[in-house]
Structure formats: C-alpha cells, structure tokens
Design a protein around this motif. Sequence first.
Motif, PDB file in Angstrom:
ATOM      1  N   UNK A   3      23.044  -4.250 -58.201  1.00  0.00           N
ATOM      2  CA  UNK A   3      22.905  -5.423 -58.757  1.00  0.00           C
ATOM      3  C   UNK A   3      23.601  -6.554 -57.747  1.00  0.00           C
ATOM      4  N   UNK A   4      23.015  -7.793 -57.768  1.00  0.00           N
ATOM      5  CA  UNK A   4      23.245  -8.767 -56.950  1.00  0.00           C
ATOM      6  C   UNK A   4      24.477  -9.383 -57.525  1.00  0.00           C
ATOM      7  N   UNK A  16      16.328  -8.884 -48.246  1.00  0.00           N
ATOM      8  CA  UNK A  16      17.078  -8.710 -46.906  1.00  0.00           C
ATOM      9  C   UNK A  16      18.200  -7.538 -47.158  1.00  0.00           C
ATOM     10  N   UNK A  17      18.619  -7.767 -48.520  1.00  0.00           N
ATOM     11  CA  UNK A  17      19.772  -6.807 -48.524  1.00  0.00           C
ATOM     12  C   UNK A  17      21.025  -7.539 -48.641  1.00  0.00           C
ATOM     13  N   UNK A  18      21.083  -8.634 -48.355  1.00  0.00           N
ATOM     14  CA  UNK A  18      22.188  -9.580 -48.401  1.00  0.00           C
ATOM     15  C   UNK A  18      21.914 -11.111 -48.418  1.00  0.00           C
ATOM     16  N   UNK A  28      22.793 -19.968 -41.784  1.00  0.00           N
ATOM     17  CA  UNK A  28      21.794 -20.118 -40.528  1.00  0.00           C
ATOM     18  C   UNK A  28      21.301 -18.473 -40.494  1.00  0.00           C
ATOM     19  N   UNK A  29      22.168 -17.512 -40.705  1.00  0.00           N
ATOM     20  CA  UNK A  29      21.644 -16.147 -40.367  1.00  0.00           C
ATOM     21  C   UNK A  29      20.596 -15.752 -41.399  1.00  0.00           C
ATOM     22  N   UNK A  30      20.946 -16.528 -42.854  1.00  0.00           N
ATOM     23  CA  UNK A  30      19.857 -16.286 -43.826  1.00  0.00           C
ATOM     24  C   UNK A  30      18.559 -16.952 -43.778  1.00  0.00           C
ATOM     25  N   UNK A  31      18.596 -18.096 -43.030  1.00  0.00           N
ATOM     26  CA  UNK A  31      17.240 -18.917 -42.761  1.00  0.00           C
ATOM     27  C   UNK A  31      16.753 -18.172 -41.768  1.00  0.00           C
ATOM     28  N   UNK A  32      17.549 -17.867 -40.366  1.00  0.00           N
ATOM     29  CA  UNK A  32      16.646 -17.089 -39.386  1.00  0.00           C
ATOM     30  C   UNK A  32      16.129 -15.694 -39.877  1.00  0.00           C
ATOM     31  N   UNK A  33      16.832 -15.044 -40.894  1.00  0.00           N
ATOM     32  CA  UNK A  33      16.043 -13.707 -41.410  1.00  0.00           C
ATOM     33  C   UNK A  33      14.975 -14.000 -42.114  1.00  0.00           C
TER      34      UNK A  33
END
Length: 60
Positions: A3-4, A16-18, A28-33
């Motif tokens: 569950x999230x 993404x798993x995160x 920024x990491x999430x947007x790039x992913x």
Amino acid sequence: MASTPLGHSIPSHRVLGWCSHCPGRSLAEEVAAWQIDAQERHAAEQAREAVPQEAAHAGS
C-alpha cells in the motif's frame, strides 16, 4: 502490491515505486523520473509501430 503511505502519490508508487514524499527523494527527482518514463514509453511505442512497416516493405 504494497500500500502507498498516507499522503504519498499513488500513481508514482504504482509506476516508479516511490514518490517525492518518500525519504531521500525530491520533487525534481520525481519529475525527472516521470519524464524518463514517458520518453521510454514513447520509444517503445515507436519501435512497435516501426516493426509492421518494416515487415510490409520487406514483402514488397
């Protein structure tokens, strides 16, 4: 599927798993992913579309 955590992004965890709310991650990491994921999906779609066209030309 785990569950999230409350307050986290369900779509990000699903794909993404995160997400950016996870410890050690940034927005920024999430947007790039997500951008990389979209590019990879587009490339895969283009490759699938190219295969039938190449097969059609091979038979000519």
